[in-house]
Write a protein that holds these residues in place. Structure first.
Motif, PDB file in Angstrom:
ATOM      1  N   GLY A  26       0.552  -1.419  -0.276  1.00  0.00           N
ATOM      2  CA  GLY A  26       0.308  -0.145   0.159  1.00  0.00           C
ATOM      3  C   GLY A  26       1.105   1.150  -0.073  1.00  0.00           C
ATOM      4  O   GLY A  26       1.968   1.242  -0.805  1.00  0.00           O
ATOM      5  N   PRO A  27      -0.048   2.254   0.644  1.00  0.00           N
ATOM      6  CA  PRO A  27      -0.931   2.451   0.611  1.00  0.00           C
ATOM      7  C   PRO A  27      -2.159   2.205   0.130  1.00  0.00           C
ATOM      8  O   PRO A  27      -2.029   2.683  -1.138  1.00  0.00           O
ATOM      9  CB  PRO A  27      -0.945   4.310   1.458  1.00  0.00           C
ATOM     10  CG  PRO A  27      -0.194   4.932   0.560  1.00  0.00           C
ATOM     11  CD  PRO A  27       1.033   3.965  -0.285  1.00  0.00           C
ATOM     12  N   SER A  29      -5.690   3.946   0.410  1.00  0.00           N
ATOM     13  CA  SER A  29      -6.056   5.306   0.574  1.00  0.00           C
ATOM     14  C   SER A  29      -7.185   5.078  -0.915  1.00  0.00           C
ATOM     15  O   SER A  29      -8.635   5.481  -0.798  1.00  0.00           O
ATOM     16  CB  SER A  29      -6.271   6.248   0.899  1.00  0.00           C
ATOM     17  OG  SER A  29      -4.751   6.886   0.157  1.00  0.00           O
ATOM     18  N   ASN A  30      -6.412   5.061  -2.752  1.00  0.00           N
ATOM     19  CA  ASN A  30      -7.386   4.913  -3.446  1.00  0.00           C
ATOM     20  C   ASN A  30      -7.913   3.993  -4.161  1.00  0.00           C
ATOM     21  O   ASN A  30      -8.617   3.429  -5.179  1.00  0.00           O
ATOM     22  CB  ASN A  30      -6.700   5.824  -4.761  1.00  0.00           C
ATOM     23  CG  ASN A  30      -6.796   7.197  -3.456  1.00  0.00           C
ATOM     24  OD1 ASN A  30      -7.320   7.700  -3.429  1.00  0.00           O
ATOM     25  ND2 ASN A  30      -5.634   7.870  -4.051  1.00  0.00           N
ATOM     26  N   TYR A  31      -7.574   2.347  -3.100  1.00  0.00           N
ATOM     27  CA  TYR A  31      -7.449   1.552  -3.408  1.00  0.00           C
ATOM     28  C   TYR A  31      -9.264   1.229  -3.721  1.00  0.00           C
ATOM     29  O   TYR A  31      -9.926   1.239  -3.255  1.00  0.00           O
ATOM     30  CB  TYR A  31      -6.927   0.392  -3.092  1.00  0.00           C
ATOM     31  CG  TYR A  31      -5.890   0.182  -4.035  1.00  0.00           C
ATOM     32  CD1 TYR A  31      -4.842   0.896  -3.518  1.00  0.00           C
ATOM     33  CD2 TYR A  31      -4.746  -0.745  -3.357  1.00  0.00           C
ATOM     34  CE1 TYR A  31      -3.239   1.472  -3.524  1.00  0.00           C
ATOM     35  CE2 TYR A  31      -2.794  -0.883  -4.185  1.00  0.00           C
ATOM     36  CZ  TYR A  31      -2.687   0.055  -4.548  1.00  0.00           C
ATOM     37  OH  TYR A  31      -1.465  -0.148  -4.942  1.00  0.00           O
ATOM     38  N   ARG A  51     -14.099   0.806  -2.349  1.00  0.00           N
ATOM     39  CA  ARG A  51     -13.341   1.066  -2.626  1.00  0.00           C
ATOM     40  C   ARG A  51     -12.807   1.654  -0.355  1.00  0.00           C
ATOM     41  O   ARG A  51     -13.265   2.185   0.054  1.00  0.00           O
ATOM     42  CB  ARG A  51     -13.971   2.693  -2.210  1.00  0.00           C
ATOM     43  CG  ARG A  51     -13.098   3.817  -2.537  1.00  0.00           C
ATOM     44  CD  ARG A  51     -12.913   4.759  -3.211  1.00  0.00           C
ATOM     45  NE  ARG A  51     -13.883   5.554  -1.792  1.00  0.00           N
ATOM     46  CZ  ARG A  51     -15.103   7.196  -2.100  1.00  0.00           C
ATOM     47  NH1 ARG A  51     -14.635   7.633  -3.838  1.00  0.00           N
ATOM     48  NH2 ARG A  51     -16.249   7.239  -1.573  1.00  0.00           N
ATOM     49  N   TRP A  52     -11.827   1.309  -0.741  1.00  0.00           N
ATOM     50  CA  TRP A  52     -11.005   0.712   0.794  1.00  0.00           C
ATOM     51  C   TRP A  52     -10.971   1.991   1.464  1.00  0.00           C
ATOM     52  O   TRP A  52     -11.468   1.960   2.742  1.00  0.00           O
ATOM     53  CB  TRP A  52      -9.079   0.964   0.210  1.00  0.00           C
ATOM     54  CG  TRP A  52      -8.757   0.566   1.799  1.00  0.00           C
ATOM     55  CD1 TRP A  52      -7.863   0.965   2.692  1.00  0.00           C
ATOM     56  CD2 TRP A  52      -8.591  -0.990   2.625  1.00  0.00           C
ATOM     57  NE1 TRP A  52      -7.202   0.928   3.542  1.00  0.00           N
ATOM     58  CE2 TRP A  52      -7.708  -0.637   3.809  1.00  0.00           C
ATOM     59  CE3 TRP A  52      -9.134  -1.635   2.464  1.00  0.00           C
ATOM     60  CZ2 TRP A  52      -7.623  -1.722   4.109  1.00  0.00           C
ATOM     61  CZ3 TRP A  52      -8.922  -2.888   2.741  1.00  0.00           C
ATOM     62  CH2 TRP A  52      -8.016  -3.245   3.898  1.00  0.00           C
ATOM     63  N   SER A  53     -11.180   3.408   1.120  1.00  0.00           N
ATOM     64  CA  SER A  53     -11.704   4.923   1.461  1.00  0.00           C
ATOM     65  C   SER A  53     -12.749   4.242   2.364  1.00  0.00           C
ATOM     66  O   SER A  53     -12.936   5.140   3.370  1.00  0.00           O
ATOM     67  CB  SER A  53     -11.117   6.188   0.913  1.00  0.00           C
ATOM     68  OG  SER A  53     -11.945   5.975  -0.090  1.00  0.00           O
ATOM     69  N   ASN A  73      -9.788  -1.288   9.043  1.00  0.00           N
ATOM     70  CA  ASN A  73      -8.677  -0.259   7.960  1.00  0.00           C
ATOM     71  C   ASN A  73      -7.475  -0.621   9.159  1.00  0.00           C
ATOM     72  O   ASN A  73      -6.491  -0.975   8.343  1.00  0.00           O
ATOM     73  CB  ASN A  73      -8.456   1.070   8.194  1.00  0.00           C
ATOM     74  CG  ASN A  73      -7.782   2.273   7.381  1.00  0.00           C
ATOM     75  OD1 ASN A  73      -6.870   1.182   5.945  1.00  0.00           O
ATOM     76  ND2 ASN A  73      -7.941   3.080   7.689  1.00  0.00           N
ATOM     77  N   LYS A  76      -6.215  -4.145   8.180  1.00  0.00           N
ATOM     78  CA  LYS A  76      -5.624  -4.295   6.749  1.00  0.00           C
ATOM     79  C   LYS A  76      -6.203  -5.702   6.283  1.00  0.00           C
ATOM     80  O   LYS A  76      -5.931  -6.324   5.711  1.00  0.00           O
ATOM     81  CB  LYS A  76      -4.051  -3.550   5.704  1.00  0.00           C
ATOM     82  CG  LYS A  76      -3.748  -2.992   6.462  1.00  0.00           C
ATOM     83  CD  LYS A  76      -2.203  -2.498   6.220  1.00  0.00           C
ATOM     84  CE  LYS A  76      -1.731  -1.577   5.978  1.00  0.00           C
ATOM     85  NZ  LYS A  76      -0.303  -1.474   6.019  1.00  0.00           N
ATOM     86  N   SER A 100      -6.684   2.219  -8.397  1.00  0.00           N
ATOM     87  CA  SER A 100      -8.247   3.145  -7.590  1.00  0.00           C
ATOM     88  C   SER A 100      -9.074   2.504  -8.394  1.00  0.00           C
ATOM     89  O   SER A 100      -9.709   1.774  -8.920  1.00  0.00           O
ATOM     90  CB  SER A 100      -7.801   4.192  -9.332  1.00  0.00           C
ATOM     91  OG  SER A 100      -7.552   3.612 -10.222  1.00  0.00           O
TER      92      SER A 100
END
Length: 124
Positions: A26-27, A29-31, A51-53, A73, A76, A100
């Motif tokens: 990672g990170p 956040s946009n995955y 969406r991971w975020s 989160n 993970k 993304s």
């Protein structure tokens, strides 16, 4: 990015299982992350994606109302809670990730990273 799926097994129809997908790297956040499944002799198909975020979830029609995708989160880890299982759910389940979000979230070709798969067998 590495993905490790676990939690598969043998369950009777009507039962439940929870799959886990540990994510490293990672990170994120946009995955976008997703669960796919593939039954013998069939193509790999989407089950659910997120969406991971947070804030966006999507499900295949065949699992709506029975399966829930989520992620922790801090750990993970992504999960797939599967309830009211039936024999048609028997498949190898894979977790997948891409860097993304995409509108074509249901296409396996959109994902760059894959876990090794975990087998779910539902007996009648």
């Amino acid at each position: 990015v590495q993905l490790q799926a676990s939690g598969g097994g043998l369950v009777q129809a009507g039962g439940f299982l929870r799959l886990s997908c540990a994510v490293s790297g990672g990170p994120f956040s946009n995955y976008a992350l997703a669960w796919f499944r593939q039954a013998p002799g069939k193509e790999r198909e989407i089950v659910a994606a997120l969406r991971w975020s947070g804030g966006r979830y999507a499900y295949a029609d065949s699992v709506k109302g029975r399966f829930t995708i989520s992620r922790d989160n801090a750990k993970k880890t992504m999960y797939l809670q599967m309830n009211s299982l039936n024999p048609k759910d028997t498949s190898v389940y894979y977790c997948a990730a891409r860097g993304s979000c995409t509108t074509n979230w249901g296409s396996a070709s959109e994902y760059d990273y894959w876990g090794q798969g975990t087998l779910v067998t539902v007996s009648s």
